[in-house]
Design a protein around this motif. Sequence first.
Motif, mmCIF file in Angstrom:
data_model
loop_
_atom_site.group_PDB
_atom_site.id
_atom_site.type_symbol
_atom_site.label_atom_id
_atom_site.label_comp_id
_atom_site.label_asym_id
_atom_site.label_seq_id
_atom_site.Cartn_x
_atom_site.Cartn_y
_atom_site.Cartn_z
ATOM 1 N N ALA A 285 34.834 40.683 36.089
ATOM 2 C CA ALA A 285 35.922 41.203 36.918
ATOM 3 C C ALA A 285 36.965 40.120 37.210
ATOM 4 O O ALA A 285 38.171 40.358 37.099
ATOM 5 C CB ALA A 285 35.364 41.773 38.219
ATOM 6 N N VAL A 286 36.483 38.930 37.553
ATOM 7 C CA VAL A 286 37.403 37.824 37.824
ATOM 8 C C VAL A 286 38.150 37.427 36.559
ATOM 9 O O VAL A 286 39.369 37.214 36.571
ATOM 10 C CB VAL A 286 36.640 36.617 38.426
ATOM 11 N N SER A 287 37.441 37.339 35.451
ATOM 12 C CA SER A 287 38.065 36.962 34.183
ATOM 13 C C SER A 287 39.074 38.013 33.726
ATOM 14 O O SER A 287 40.108 37.681 33.149
ATOM 15 C CB SER A 287 37.006 36.774 33.093
ATOM 16 N N ALA A 288 38.792 39.283 33.981
ATOM 17 C CA ALA A 288 39.737 40.340 33.631
ATOM 18 C C ALA A 288 41.008 40.204 34.456
ATOM 19 O O ALA A 288 42.111 40.404 33.945
ATOM 20 C CB ALA A 288 39.104 41.711 33.846
ATOM 21 N N GLY A 289 40.850 39.845 35.719
ATOM 22 C CA GLY A 289 42.017 39.650 36.577
ATOM 23 C C GLY A 289 42.840 38.437 36.187
ATOM 24 O O GLY A 289 44.073 38.448 36.265
ATOM 25 N N VAL A 290 42.175 37.373 35.749
ATOM 26 C CA VAL A 290 42.859 36.124 35.420
ATOM 27 C C VAL A 290 43.355 36.104 33.978
ATOM 28 O O VAL A 290 44.498 35.714 33.710
ATOM 29 C CB VAL A 290 41.930 34.917 35.694
#
Length: 145
Positions: A25-30
Amino acid sequence: MPSNDVRTLLQAAVPTAAAGVVAAAVSAGVAGGKGAVGAIVATLVVILFMGIGLGVLLRVARSLPHLFQAMGLMLYTAQLLLLVIFVAAFKNTDLFNPKAFAITLVAATLVWIGAQARAHMTAKILYVEPESTQGAKPEKTGSAT
């Protein structure tokens, strides 16, 4: 696989998978979709490598306990070498974001190690066979005079 082994495997794999979901989720956002794919691939690699390693180590502990420590060291060395080969094979890939992959790989490995350590510390595994209350009476081993 005995129930204690399955319990240890689950107690390490579930938190690692949860950390992988958060990392995706964090990697998708970044980093977008490729970041999420990198995080998912890293999480699967950690669960696969560490799960197989734990299974091998538990089997060795049962059958060859005198080789347990040496096998553990050899296993972790083999895991690192396989990981280097995996990273080298996908070095110039466009399938996923390599930074998201690397950060998730380290984070998931640390989560696995912590969860496995906690699972071993909280496991109630007998290391001495308890005496049976209904066992047979001991045989006489000396000469009968």
